[in-house]
Design a protein around this motif. Structure first.
Motif, short mmCIF file in Angstrom:
data_model
loop_
_atom_site.label_atom_id
_atom_site.label_comp_id
_atom_site.label_asym_id
_atom_site.label_seq_id
_atom_site.Cartn_x
_atom_site.Cartn_y
_atom_site.Cartn_z
N THR A 1 -0.55 -0.23 0.12
CA THR A 1 0.42 -0.03 1.08
C THR A 1 -0.09 -0.67 2.58
O THR A 1 -1.05 -0.51 2.94
CB THR A 1 0.45 1.59 1.41
N SER A 2 0.97 -1.23 3.12
CA SER A 2 0.63 -2.01 4.40
C SER A 2 0.47 -1.06 5.63
O SER A 2 1.54 -0.20 5.98
CB SER A 2 1.96 -2.92 4.77
N ALA A 3 -0.42 -1.40 6.41
CA ALA A 3 -0.56 -0.51 7.59
C ALA A 3 0.55 -0.53 8.66
O ALA A 3 0.97 0.11 9.36
CB ALA A 3 -1.90 -0.79 8.27
N VAL B 1 4.46 5.15 1.02
CA VAL B 1 3.64 3.90 0.43
C VAL B 1 4.70 2.83 0.10
O VAL B 1 6.00 3.22 0.10
CB VAL B 1 2.90 4.31 -1.04
N ASN B 2 4.22 1.80 -0.16
CA ASN B 2 4.88 0.64 -0.50
C ASN B 2 5.56 0.73 -1.79
O ASN B 2 5.04 1.55 -2.73
CB ASN B 2 4.38 -0.72 -0.34
N ALA B 3 6.76 0.39 -2.08
CA ALA B 3 7.36 0.53 -3.56
C ALA B 3 6.49 -0.22 -4.71
O ALA B 3 6.13 -1.27 -4.57
CB ALA B 3 8.60 0.20 -3.52
N GLY B 4 6.72 0.46 -5.85
CA GLY B 4 6.06 -0.12 -6.97
C GLY B 4 4.54 0.39 -7.17
O GLY B 4 4.21 1.21 -6.26
N ARG C 1 -0.42 7.72 -7.27
CA ARG C 1 1.11 7.25 -7.20
C ARG C 1 1.83 8.36 -6.29
O ARG C 1 2.09 9.28 -6.73
CB ARG C 1 1.94 6.93 -8.33
N LEU C 2 2.63 7.98 -5.17
CA LEU C 2 3.29 8.92 -4.42
C LEU C 2 4.84 8.42 -4.25
O LEU C 2 5.19 7.48 -4.31
CB LEU C 2 2.60 9.05 -3.23
N SER C 3 5.45 9.42 -4.53
CA SER C 3 7.09 9.55 -4.47
C SER C 3 7.39 9.52 -2.87
O SER C 3 6.72 10.10 -2.03
CB SER C 3 7.64 10.63 -5.03
N THR C 4 8.36 8.63 -2.67
CA THR C 4 8.82 8.47 -1.21
C THR C 4 10.24 8.92 -1.01
O THR C 4 10.87 8.63 -0.02
CB THR C 4 8.58 7.03 -0.67
N ASP C 5 10.60 9.59 -2.11
CA ASP C 5 12.28 9.80 -2.08
C ASP C 5 12.67 10.67 -0.70
O ASP C 5 13.68 10.62 -0.20
CB ASP C 5 12.71 10.56 -3.58
N LYS C 6 11.93 11.74 -0.48
CA LYS C 6 11.92 12.74 0.40
C LYS C 6 12.22 11.94 2.00
O LYS C 6 12.89 12.44 2.52
CB LYS C 6 10.97 13.61 0.34
N LEU C 7 11.20 11.14 2.07
CA LEU C 7 11.19 10.27 3.40
C LEU C 7 12.55 9.63 3.46
O LEU C 7 13.15 9.22 4.42
CB LEU C 7 9.97 9.47 3.46
N TRP D 1 5.47 -3.39 -2.84
CA TRP D 1 3.90 -3.85 -2.39
C TRP D 1 3.76 -5.37 -2.65
O TRP D 1 2.82 -5.78 -1.64
CB TRP D 1 3.22 -2.98 -3.21
N ARG D 2 4.34 -6.03 -3.40
CA ARG D 2 4.03 -7.33 -3.56
C ARG D 2 4.46 -7.97 -1.98
O ARG D 2 3.54 -9.05 -1.64
CB ARG D 2 4.66 -7.94 -4.76
N ALA D 3 5.40 -7.69 -1.74
CA ALA D 3 5.87 -8.47 -0.44
C ALA D 3 4.86 -8.18 0.80
O ALA D 3 4.59 -9.02 1.68
CB ALA D 3 7.26 -7.80 -0.07
N ALA D 4 4.42 -6.89 0.84
CA ALA D 4 3.57 -6.53 1.80
C ALA D 4 2.37 -7.04 1.74
O ALA D 4 1.52 -7.59 2.75
CB ALA D 4 3.29 -4.90 1.87
#
Length: 300
Positions: A188-190, A218-221, A265-271, A282-285
């Protein structure tokens, strides 16, 4: 002319704090990032003095005792920074009637779940760092109802010490690196964490009814530490930077004072649902960070 909007940022010298200070905030926003010497979060009087001097509209607490292994032998210091500091801020922000946004961690979980962790999953820290951060979450949530706890993981940036920078440094003089391959997470990118914190904070300032509670970013993937290392070296090699062969190893082959969650691994769906924040892959980050570091190296 509208009054300035003052936002207090703690931990301004950390990876996320530095990205918060570098972010493009709306006109009228004034960021305050005092050093530890200027603002001691473990000292109630120090915090009250700061609040009396400036009419803060919100506080983002990105400061922490983040030395995970050292925390095993520095229990009091870890809890002072990660639990008592947030507790003091919760009191001060509640009394001022302003929101508090607290940065937390995947280490609140034990890592045994199969799949992505959601915010409501049972917590079970494996060590002192995770326990102290969980205590901070509880202090913030119980101390100020207008609060958001944002858990994140595997933080990377061009700043300070982190896994990505360590890999590039080691690859400069080691052809083969042995890297843990059985811990799974989301690099994950700061910078992306800072962008999410900015969105949440501005919404909470503008809207007293903005969603509160525990969220995750977190960044995706997902990948492993070994998989992340391979990606870093592929990106670096493509730009003429240092590279190495990665040999995956088991966590048991790299013992550390503090146990790490096997699954971070964290879900970000709620956010995404409540704040319309959709993390990029995450690869792009990681590519952005590697390219910036190599550009700095070339310029130097």
């Amino acid at each position: 002319m509208a009054d300035p909007v003052h936002i207090l940022i703690t931990g301004g010298a950390g990876q996320v704090g530095l990205e918060l200070l570098a972010a493009a905030w709306p006109g009228g926003v004034v960021l305050h990032a005092p050093t530890r010497a200027e603002l001691d979060l473990s000292d109630d009087a120090s915090v009250r003095t700061a609040f009396a001097a400036t009419p803060f509209a919100a506080v983002i607490n990105s400061g922490a005792h983040t030395a995970v292994d050292k925390a095993e032998a520095e229990v009091a210091a870890a809890f002072a920074a990660n639990a008592m500091g947030p507790a003091v801020l919760a009191d001060a922000t509640r009394e001022a009637g302003i929101p508090l946004i607290q940065v937390s961690t995947d280490y609140v979980f034990d890592g045994t779940k199969d799949g992505l962790y959601v915010e409501t999953d049972p917590v079970g820290p494996l060590g002192v760092y995770g326990a102290s951060k969980l205590a901070g979450e509880l202090a913030v949530r119980s101390g100020n109802p207008r609060s958001v706890v944002l858990r994140t993981a595997w933080v990377l940036s061009v700043h300070r010490a982190n896994f990505l920078k360590t890999m590039l440094r080691l690859a400069a003089d080691r052809p083969v690196l042995r890297v843990v391959g059985d811990q799974h997470g989301c690099p994950t990118s700061a910078r992306d964490i800072a962008a999410a914190l900015k969105t949440i904070t501005l919404r909470m300032i503008a809207d007293e009814g903005a969603p509160t509670g525990v969220y995750q970013f977190v960044n995706a993937g997902e990948t492993t530490w070994a998989g992340l290392a391979r990606e870093i070296f592929a990106l670096s090699a493509a730009s003429g930077g240092p590279s190495a062969t990665v040999e995956p190893i088991a966590s048991s082959e790299y013992p550390t004072p503090a146990r790490r969650p096997t699954n971070s691994r964290l879900s970000t769906d709620k956010l995404t649902r409540d704040y319309a924040i959709a993390p990029r892959p995450w690869r792009a980050a990681v590519a952005e960070i590697v390219n910036e570091l190599l550009a700095e190296r070339t310029a130097a």
